[in-house]
Design a protein around this motif. Structure first.
Motif, PDB file in Angstrom:
ATOM      1  N   LYS A 162      -5.068   1.768   5.175  1.00 29.87           N
ATOM      2  CA  LYS A 162      -3.628   1.530   5.288  1.00 29.87           C
ATOM      3  C   LYS A 162      -3.178   0.537   4.217  1.00 29.87           C
ATOM      4  O   LYS A 162      -2.125   0.701   3.613  1.00 29.87           O
ATOM      5  N   ARG A 163      -3.983  -0.490   3.948  1.00 35.35           N
ATOM      6  CA  ARG A 163      -3.626  -1.457   2.906  1.00 35.35           C
ATOM      7  C   ARG A 163      -3.573  -0.771   1.535  1.00 35.35           C
ATOM      8  O   ARG A 163      -2.718  -1.092   0.709  1.00 35.35           O
ATOM      9  N   ILE A 164      -4.469   0.172   1.310  1.00 37.75           N
ATOM     10  CA  ILE A 164      -4.451   0.934   0.054  1.00 37.75           C
ATOM     11  C   ILE A 164      -3.148   1.717  -0.060  1.00 37.75           C
ATOM     12  O   ILE A 164      -2.472   1.682  -1.089  1.00 37.75           O
ATOM     13  N   TYR A 165      -2.783   2.425   1.000  1.00 42.38           N
ATOM     14  CA  TYR A 165      -1.539   3.201   0.967  1.00 42.38           C
ATOM     15  C   TYR A 165      -0.330   2.305   0.753  1.00 42.38           C
ATOM     16  O   TYR A 165       0.586   2.652   0.003  1.00 42.38           O
ATOM     17  N   GLU A 166      -0.315   1.159   1.396  1.00 39.90           N
ATOM     18  CA  GLU A 166       0.806   0.231   1.222  1.00 39.90           C
ATOM     19  C   GLU A 166       0.848  -0.287  -0.218  1.00 39.90           C
ATOM     20  O   GLU A 166       1.930  -0.469  -0.784  1.00 39.90           O
ATOM     21  N   ALA A 167      -0.308  -0.530  -0.815  1.00 34.39           N
ATOM     22  CA  ALA A 167      -0.364  -0.978  -2.211  1.00 34.39           C
ATOM     23  C   ALA A 167       0.183   0.103  -3.142  1.00 34.39           C
ATOM     24  O   ALA A 167       0.968  -0.185  -4.051  1.00 34.39           O
ATOM     25  N   VAL A 168      -0.211   1.341  -2.916  1.00 34.95           N
ATOM     26  CA  VAL A 168       0.245   2.443  -3.763  1.00 34.95           C
ATOM     27  C   VAL A 168       1.761   2.593  -3.682  1.00 34.95           C
ATOM     28  O   VAL A 168       2.424   2.874  -4.684  1.00 34.95           O
ATOM     29  N   LYS A 169       2.329   2.347  -2.514  1.00 34.39           N
ATOM     30  CA  LYS A 169       3.783   2.429  -2.357  1.00 34.39           C
ATOM     31  C   LYS A 169       4.506   1.394  -3.220  1.00 34.39           C
ATOM     32  O   LYS A 169       5.683   1.546  -3.509  1.00 34.39           O
ATOM     33  N   GLN A 170       3.794   0.345  -3.640  1.00 30.34           N
ATOM     34  CA  GLN A 170       4.403  -0.717  -4.446  1.00 30.34           C
ATOM     35  C   GLN A 170       4.423  -0.399  -5.946  1.00 30.34           C
ATOM     36  O   GLN A 170       5.036  -1.129  -6.724  1.00 30.34           O
ATOM     37  N   ILE A 171       3.771   0.675  -6.359  1.00 30.15           N
ATOM     38  CA  ILE A 171       3.767   1.042  -7.780  1.00 30.15           C
ATOM     39  C   ILE A 171       5.148   1.611  -8.109  1.00 30.15           C
ATOM     40  O   ILE A 171       5.555   2.631  -7.555  1.00 30.15           O
ATOM     41  N   PRO A 172       5.877   0.958  -9.017  1.00 33.88           N
ATOM     42  CA  PRO A 172       7.244   1.429  -9.297  1.00 33.88           C
ATOM     43  C   PRO A 172       7.275   2.766 -10.046  1.00 33.88           C
ATOM     44  O   PRO A 172       6.344   3.103 -10.785  1.00 33.88           O
ATOM     45  N   LYS A 173       8.342   3.480  -9.842  1.00 29.07           N
ATOM     46  CA  LYS A 173       8.578   4.724 -10.576  1.00 29.07           C
ATOM     47  C   LYS A 173       8.507   4.413 -12.073  1.00 29.07           C
ATOM     48  O   LYS A 173       9.002   3.385 -12.532  1.00 29.07           O
ATOM     49  N   GLY A 174       7.862   5.297 -12.813  1.00 33.09           N
ATOM     50  CA  GLY A 174       7.742   5.107 -14.252  1.00 33.09           C
ATOM     51  C   GLY A 174       6.562   4.243 -14.657  1.00 33.09           C
ATOM     52  O   GLY A 174       6.418   3.901 -15.823  1.00 33.09           O
TER      53      GLY A 174
ATOM     54  N   VAL B 270      -1.744   6.633  -9.712  1.00 34.35           N
ATOM     55  CA  VAL B 270      -2.996   5.894  -9.869  1.00 34.35           C
ATOM     56  C   VAL B 270      -3.886   6.625 -10.868  1.00 34.35           C
ATOM     57  O   VAL B 270      -4.103   7.836 -10.767  1.00 34.35           O
ATOM     58  N   VAL B 271      -4.382   5.874 -11.845  1.00 37.66           N
ATOM     59  CA  VAL B 271      -5.236   6.415 -12.908  1.00 37.66           C
ATOM     60  C   VAL B 271      -6.493   5.542 -13.016  1.00 37.66           C
ATOM     61  O   VAL B 271      -6.557   4.464 -12.434  1.00 37.66           O
ATOM     62  N   ASN B 272      -7.460   6.002 -13.800  1.00 40.73           N
ATOM     63  CA  ASN B 272      -8.661   5.178 -13.939  1.00 40.73           C
ATOM     64  C   ASN B 272      -8.429   4.045 -14.939  1.00 40.73           C
ATOM     65  O   ASN B 272      -7.361   3.928 -15.536  1.00 40.73           O
ATOM     66  N   ALA B 273      -9.430   3.213 -15.127  1.00 44.41           N
ATOM     67  CA  ALA B 273      -9.299   2.011 -15.960  1.00 44.41           C
ATOM     68  C   ALA B 273      -8.996   2.313 -17.424  1.00 44.41           C
ATOM     69  O   ALA B 273      -8.525   1.449 -18.151  1.00 44.41           O
ATOM     70  N   LYS B 274      -9.247   3.555 -17.847  1.00 43.67           N
ATOM     71  CA  LYS B 274      -8.945   3.966 -19.224  1.00 43.67           C
ATOM     72  C   LYS B 274      -7.585   4.652 -19.319  1.00 43.67           C
ATOM     73  O   LYS B 274      -7.192   5.111 -20.385  1.00 43.67           O
ATOM     74  N   GLY B 275      -6.893   4.774 -18.182  1.00 45.65           N
ATOM     75  CA  GLY B 275      -5.604   5.459 -18.166  1.00 45.65           C
ATOM     76  C   GLY B 275      -5.724   6.960 -17.989  1.00 45.65           C
ATOM     77  O   GLY B 275      -4.732   7.679 -18.096  1.00 45.65           O
TER      78      GLY B 275
ATOM     79  N   ASP C 129      -0.852   5.608 -21.509  1.00 46.33           N
ATOM     80  CA  ASP C 129      -1.005   4.330 -22.217  1.00 46.33           C
ATOM     81  C   ASP C 129      -0.736   3.199 -21.222  1.00 46.33           C
ATOM     82  O   ASP C 129       0.408   2.949 -20.835  1.00 46.33           O
ATOM     83  N   LEU C 130      -1.804   2.502 -20.830  1.00 43.31           N
ATOM     84  CA  LEU C 130      -1.673   1.437 -19.840  1.00 43.31           C
ATOM     85  C   LEU C 130      -0.875   0.254 -20.365  1.00 43.31           C
ATOM     86  O   LEU C 130      -0.256  -0.462 -19.581  1.00 43.31           O
ATOM     87  N   ASP C 131      -0.862   0.050 -21.669  1.00 43.81           N
ATOM     88  CA  ASP C 131      -0.068  -1.053 -22.239  1.00 43.81           C
ATOM     89  C   ASP C 131       1.427  -0.798 -22.068  1.00 43.81           C
ATOM     90  O   ASP C 131       2.210  -1.735 -21.944  1.00 43.81           O
ATOM     91  N   VAL C 132       1.807   0.468 -22.041  1.00 39.61           N
ATOM     92  CA  VAL C 132       3.222   0.831 -21.911  1.00 39.61           C
ATOM     93  C   VAL C 132       3.602   1.054 -20.437  1.00 39.61           C
ATOM     94  O   VAL C 132       4.640   0.568 -19.995  1.00 39.61           O
ATOM     95  N   TYR C 133       2.769   1.775 -19.689  1.00 39.46           N
ATOM     96  CA  TYR C 133       3.131   2.203 -18.345  1.00 39.46           C
ATOM     97  C   TYR C 133       2.384   1.499 -17.228  1.00 39.46           C
ATOM     98  O   TYR C 133       2.696   1.705 -16.053  1.00 39.46           O
TER      99      TYR C 133
END
Length: 121
Positions: A28-40, A79-84, A115-119
């Motif tokens: 549940k904490r994971i799902y709540e965290a994912v909900k915090q990722i903003p659009k874009g 959600v993406v991996n550490a390399k984007g 591109d993790l630096d941008v997004y």
């Protein structure tokens, strides 16, 4: 259930109610965290794990996202991996679907990567 005998709105209500029953768990904490990722934007599995309270549970993040009970409200595609890099073809309904969802969200995907630096968050 999926044969039309139960209206879709009732199915969604049952999913929400079953999700709400779980008062606290790593999932549940994971799902709540994912909900915090903003659009874009996107976050890595490690970032989501840290947001959920344990930076060492990246694999648990992947497992939880694979079993997402409410994709309309829990945007696991962000959600993406550490390399984007995006998830494999098995995720999100098949090849290219995660990229399509991200692009609809305003994230540019090039060769299956963000591109993790941008997004990134």
């Amino acid at each position: 259930i999926l044969d039309g005998t139960i209206p879709e709105k009732d199915i969604k209500k049952m999913i929400k109610e079953s999700y709400d029953i779980i008062t606290d768990s790593p999932t549940k904490r994971i799902y709540e965290a994912v909900k915090q990722i903003p659009k874009g934007h996107v976050a890595t599995y490690g970032q989501v794990a840290a947001m959920a309270g344990n930076p060492k549970m990246s694999r648990a993040v992947g497992n939880a996202l694979h079993k997402n009970p409410d994709p309309e409200n829990i945007p696991c595609f962000r959600v993406v991996n550490a390399k984007g890099e995006l998830a494999g073809a098995f995720a999100f309904g098949g090849e290219g679907n995660q990229a399509k969802l991200l692009e609809e969200d305003g994230v540019v995907v090039v060769d299956g990567k963000v591109d993790l630096d941008v997004y990134g968050m």
